[in-house]
Design a protein around this motif. Structure first.
Motif, short mmCIF file in Angstrom:
data_model
loop_
_atom_site.label_atom_id
_atom_site.label_comp_id
_atom_site.label_asym_id
_atom_site.label_seq_id
_atom_site.Cartn_x
_atom_site.Cartn_y
_atom_site.Cartn_z
N SER A 192 -3.13 28.00 -13.50
CA SER A 192 -2.78 26.63 -13.88
C SER A 192 -3.87 25.95 -14.68
O SER A 192 -3.66 24.85 -15.18
CB SER A 192 -2.44 25.83 -12.61
OG SER A 192 -3.43 26.04 -11.63
N ASN A 193 -5.02 26.61 -14.82
CA ASN A 193 -6.03 26.01 -15.71
C ASN A 193 -5.65 26.19 -17.17
O ASN A 193 -6.05 25.41 -18.02
CB ASN A 193 -7.43 26.59 -15.41
CG ASN A 193 -7.47 28.11 -15.39
OD1 ASN A 193 -6.45 28.76 -15.58
ND2 ASN A 193 -8.64 28.67 -15.17
N ALA A 194 -4.86 27.22 -17.47
CA ALA A 194 -4.46 27.44 -18.87
C ALA A 194 -2.96 27.21 -19.08
O ALA A 194 -2.55 26.66 -20.09
CB ALA A 194 -4.82 28.86 -19.29
N GLN A 195 -2.15 27.64 -18.12
CA GLN A 195 -0.70 27.51 -18.28
C GLN A 195 -0.25 26.23 -17.58
O GLN A 195 0.03 26.24 -16.38
CB GLN A 195 -0.01 28.74 -17.73
CG GLN A 195 -0.42 29.99 -18.52
CD GLN A 195 0.38 31.20 -18.12
OE1 GLN A 195 0.34 31.65 -16.98
NE2 GLN A 195 1.11 31.75 -19.07
N LYS A 196 -0.18 25.16 -18.36
CA LYS A 196 -0.08 23.84 -17.73
C LYS A 196 1.33 23.43 -17.36
O LYS A 196 1.52 22.36 -16.81
CB LYS A 196 -0.73 22.78 -18.62
CG LYS A 196 -0.08 22.58 -19.96
CD LYS A 196 -0.81 21.46 -20.69
CE LYS A 196 -0.15 21.18 -22.04
NZ LYS A 196 -0.74 20.03 -22.70
N TYR A 197 2.34 24.24 -17.68
CA TYR A 197 3.70 23.94 -17.22
C TYR A 197 4.09 24.87 -16.07
O TYR A 197 4.26 24.45 -14.94
CB TYR A 197 4.71 24.04 -18.37
CG TYR A 197 4.31 23.16 -19.53
CD1 TYR A 197 4.26 21.78 -19.39
CD2 TYR A 197 3.96 23.71 -20.76
CE1 TYR A 197 3.87 20.96 -20.44
CE2 TYR A 197 3.57 22.91 -21.82
CZ TYR A 197 3.52 21.54 -21.66
OH TYR A 197 3.13 20.74 -22.68
N SER A 198 4.22 26.18 -16.40
CA SER A 198 4.75 27.10 -15.39
C SER A 198 3.84 27.22 -14.18
O SER A 198 4.29 27.20 -13.03
CB SER A 198 4.99 28.47 -16.01
OG SER A 198 3.79 29.00 -16.55
N MET A 199 2.54 27.35 -14.41
CA MET A 199 1.66 27.62 -13.27
C MET A 199 1.28 26.35 -12.51
O MET A 199 0.99 26.42 -11.30
CB MET A 199 0.43 28.41 -13.73
CG MET A 199 0.75 29.87 -14.00
SD MET A 199 1.27 30.74 -12.49
CE MET A 199 2.80 31.47 -12.99
N VAL A 200 1.34 25.20 -13.17
CA VAL A 200 1.17 23.94 -12.43
C VAL A 200 2.38 23.76 -11.51
O VAL A 200 2.25 23.39 -10.33
CB VAL A 200 1.00 22.75 -13.41
CG1 VAL A 200 1.08 21.41 -12.66
CG2 VAL A 200 -0.35 22.87 -14.15
N PHE A 201 3.56 24.10 -12.03
CA PHE A 201 4.79 24.07 -11.22
C PHE A 201 4.65 25.03 -10.03
O PHE A 201 4.94 24.69 -8.88
CB PHE A 201 5.97 24.45 -12.12
CG PHE A 201 7.29 24.59 -11.42
CD1 PHE A 201 7.82 23.57 -10.64
CD2 PHE A 201 8.05 25.76 -11.56
CE1 PHE A 201 9.05 23.71 -10.00
CE2 PHE A 201 9.27 25.91 -10.93
CZ PHE A 201 9.77 24.88 -10.15
#
Ligand code: NAD
Ligand code: IPM
Ligand code: MN
Length: 353
Positions: A192-201
């Protein structure tokens, strides 16, 4: 009243596939049949010759109604799919393995990584016991995308990851349940540090599901840090849950630390049992050794044990795992190429007795 003795019987769809798929499935079935005879149940296998050879003859990896042919079976045992010398991997895998995982909602891909006795992994650490749980139906493997302006300087390739609430919730919940049944510790793999949509989800859903499992201690690790941790401190991990591609890569790493791909087993589980689950070694068709008779069948035999466990035959599964452990403890099958496929298989059968 007459007492009736009806022997339990499980119908199995066997898909040996390509390369070493065939010899390792043959080995796994011989072992599974040996324990079934002992535990009073029968296995009724039907072999499907779906493979890259089949593709060359029929122009497809399986018949149009292949999924419907497989649906009635109690379980599927698969060897390996892919023979890039004759059929591009993007065709063969999307024509057989990947559609089965998706069509049968086998959303939990379970991959255990631990050293069997006598196996020397590449690490100093020997006391690790990881259970990787890989999302198996969506994410980076959604298949959504396309190519534009092919062969021009303006060429574009798009491959879209799709993370659905249903898909992410169910795999995380599965991970929490497994953690609860084991050490109570869960590692959730993110980026989630780089993939701010899928991995934050993914992280948000991890926190939501964590509330349902107050007894499970969950920690998030970025995928890159997790890769390093699996090498440096694998004993600090227990259940690891990851998205489809992250889990794919981490489980070849898991295979490496457990001594190689010849030891890595897997189960593609449909947890609600609305369709058959599929069991397969993590490895592929191994074209480099396919004609040498030296493929290690242990990964496939272990996968067959996972299949029997899923079918409820716990004692039979345990017998296989104990026979594998005694085989490797005796030094058989522990080093690549050290023993031939049939020598290892016979040693396991002898341990079963
Ligand atoms: P691979 O797993 O087939 O082989 C990687 C290396 O591991 C090779 O050196 C091979 O000899 C060795 N190896 C694998 N299994 C072994 C075993 N049981 N015993 C001893 N050594 C073993 O991976 P690859 O070479 O990247 O792929 C070959 C083909 O298989 C490709 O078409 C690929 O797409 C496909 N593949 C299929 C699956 C699957 O069906 N589940 C998995 C991985 C790769
Ligand atoms: C695996 C394999 C497959 C995957 C390939 C062959 C499509 O690598 O089962 O790990 O990526 O899922
Ligand atoms: Mn893989």
């Amino acid at each position: 009243m007459n007492e009736e003795h009806v022997m339990k019987s499980y119908s199995l769809a066997l898909i040996p596939g390509d390369g070493i798929g065939e010899p390792v499935i043959d080995a796994a079935m011989r072992v599974a049949e040996a324990v079934s005879a002992r535990h009073g149940f029968a296995l009724t296998p039907t072999t499907f010759e779906w493979s890259c050879d089949y593709y060359l003859r029929h122009g497809r990896m399986m018949p149009e109604d292949g999924i419907e042919q497989l649906r009635p079976f109690d379980a599927i045992l698969l060897g390996a799919v892919g023979w890039p010398q004759t059929v591009p991997d993007s065709v063969s895998l999307h024509g057989l393995l990947l559609p089965i995982r998706k069509a049968f909602r086998q959303y939990a891909n379970i991959r255990p990584h631990r050293l069997l006795p006598g196996v020397e992994g590449p690490l100093r650490a020997t006391n690790f016991d990881l259970l990787c749980i890989r999302e198996n139906t969506e994410g980076e493997y959604s298949g959504a995308g396309g190519r534009l302006h092919q062969g021009t300087p303006q060429e574009v390739a798009v491959e879209t990851s799709i993370f659905t609430r249903e898909g992410v919730e169910r795999i995380l919940r599965y991970g929490f349940e497994q953690a609860r049944a084991r050490s109570g510790r869960l590692a959730s793999v993110t980026k989630s540090n780089a993939q701010k949509y899928s991995m934050v989800f993914w992280d948000e859903v991890t926190a939501e599901i964590a509330a349902e499992f107050p007894d499970v201690e969950v920690r998030s690790y970025h995928i890159d840090a997790m890769a390093a941790r699996m090498v440096m401190q694998p004993e600090s991990l227990d259940v690891v849950v990851a998205s489809n591609l992250f889990g794919d890569i981490l489980t070849d790493l898991g295979a490496a630390i457990q001594g190689g791909l010849g030891f890595a087993a897997s189960a593609n589980i449909n947890p609600d049992r609305s369709a058959p689950s599929m069991f397969e070694p993590v490895h592929g068709s191994a074209p480099d050794i396919a004609s040498l008779g030296i493929a290690n069948p242990i990964a496939a035999i272990w996968s067959a044990a996972m299949m029997l466990e899923h079918l409820g035959e716990m004692e039979a599964a345990k017998d296989i795992m104990e026979a594998l452990a005694r085989t490797t403890a005796a030094g058989i099958g522990v080093r690549p190429g050290g023993h031939r496929t049939d020598e290892i298989t016979r040693a396991v059968l002898a341990q079963i007795g």
